[in-house]
Design an enzyme around this catalytic site. Structure first.
Site, PDB file in Angstrom:
ATOM      1  N   CYS A 155      -2.798  13.614  37.675  1.00  0.00           N
ATOM      2  CA  CYS A 155      -2.686  12.576  36.645  1.00  0.00           C
ATOM      3  C   CYS A 155      -1.297  11.936  36.617  1.00  0.00           C
ATOM      4  CB  CYS A 155      -3.058  13.134  35.277  1.00  0.00           C
ATOM      5  SG  CYS A 155      -1.941  14.406  34.618  1.00  0.00           S
ATOM      6  N   HIS A 206      -1.516  15.763  29.996  1.00  0.00           N
ATOM      7  CA  HIS A 206      -2.300  14.756  30.707  1.00  0.00           C
ATOM      8  C   HIS A 206      -1.746  13.378  30.376  1.00  0.00           C
ATOM      9  CE1 HIS A 206      -5.760  13.440  33.007  1.00  0.00           C
ATOM     10  NE2 HIS A 206      -6.068  12.570  32.061  1.00  0.00           N
ATOM     11  N   HIS A 218      -7.410   7.138  34.695  1.00  0.00           N
ATOM     12  CA  HIS A 218      -6.662   8.400  34.789  1.00  0.00           C
ATOM     13  C   HIS A 218      -7.293   9.282  35.850  1.00  0.00           C
ATOM     14  CE1 HIS A 218      -9.537  10.912  32.141  1.00  0.00           C
ATOM     15  NE2 HIS A 218     -10.096   9.727  32.301  1.00  0.00           N
TER      16      HIS A 218
END
Length: 252
Positions: A155, A206, A218
């Site tokens: 990510c 994240h 993402h």
């Protein structure tokens, strides 16, 4: 330390947590990325990226040395490659580079890093000027912990790689990236902002790039687009939330 600086001369090199092949891969080094050698253990070199200060261990065989002057010359010249694939002729034969590797000016058919000359065998594609198009060019790239390329990316590697096309060098990991930039609330967010998400302990774990129409792109299983709400990321396929929202940050 003599020969303090170096660069990655292979397409992609693993950056490991310890000086052994079986150690966790914490990140990757791409072709043309420059590094400072900070420790030596047998054939292993502990390096610090001159771009984002990230540290880890890699094998010396994947590196070529640079003098201080050579480092400065290359740092002023390099730019990230936008092609999905580019063939490069080297002193030891042809290699293949993928998006995000560092190469020389698109106006030249060859470039030099230190003592090594490289010949570009394909036409270069100029990177788009809007962040959405660059972000979408990674769509469906598989998730890989520590990855930074189309063949595997995590990510924060995704957000860092996209931002580099706009000459914005943010840190490697999500919990580092969140420390920079100007914070905005949900109503003030705009396309290109980074959205950060927290785990049950409140720690950032994240990150993704905000798109229009309350969407986010993402890396989660693969680089994908999901719905973004004030609560977090909603996966419509599973009809559930996958990540809890923490904040938005803007860097440009």
């Amino acid at each position: 330390m003599a020969d303090t600086f170096c660069y990655c001369h292979v397409s992609i090199a693993p950056l490991r947590a310890e000086a052994r092949d079986s150690a966790e891969m914490v990140s990757q080094i791409v072709f043309g990325e420059t590094l400072e050698i900070i420790e030596i253990d047998r054939q292993w070199r502990k390096v610090r990226s001159t771009i984002d200060d990230y540290e880890g261990w890699t094998d010396e065989k994947l590196l070529h040395k640079l003098s201080d002057d050579e480092l400065k010359t290359w740092s002023d010249l390099r730019k990230p490659l936008y092609n999905e694939l580019l063939h490069l002729n080297t002193n030891s034969g042809e290699i293949k580079l993928t998006r995000g590797a560092y190469i020389g000016s698109s106006k030249q058919k060859s470039f030099q890093i230190g003592q090594q000359e490289y010949i570009i065998l394909d036409e270069q594609i100029e990177s788009p000027e809007d962040i959405k198009t660059v972000s979408l060019s990674y769509l469906n790239a598989p998730y890989l912990w520590g990855g930074k390329t189309l063949f595997g990316i995590d990510c924060s590697g995704f957000t860092q790689s996209v931002y580099r096309f706009f000459k914005i060098d943010i840190p490697r990991d999500a919990n580092q990236q969140v420390l920079l930039g100007e914070e905005y609330n949900y109503e003030e967010k705009r396309e290109g902002d980074l959205a950060f998400f927290k785990n049950s302990s409140g720690k950032i774990h994240h990150v993704g790039i905000v798109l229009k129409d309350d969407e986010i792109i993402h890396a989660h299983g693969q680089v994908r687009i999901d719905k973004l709400t004030p609560k977090g990321i909603f996966n419509e396929e599973k009809e559930s939330y996958s990540h809890e929202l923490s904040c938005f940050k803007r860097y440009f």
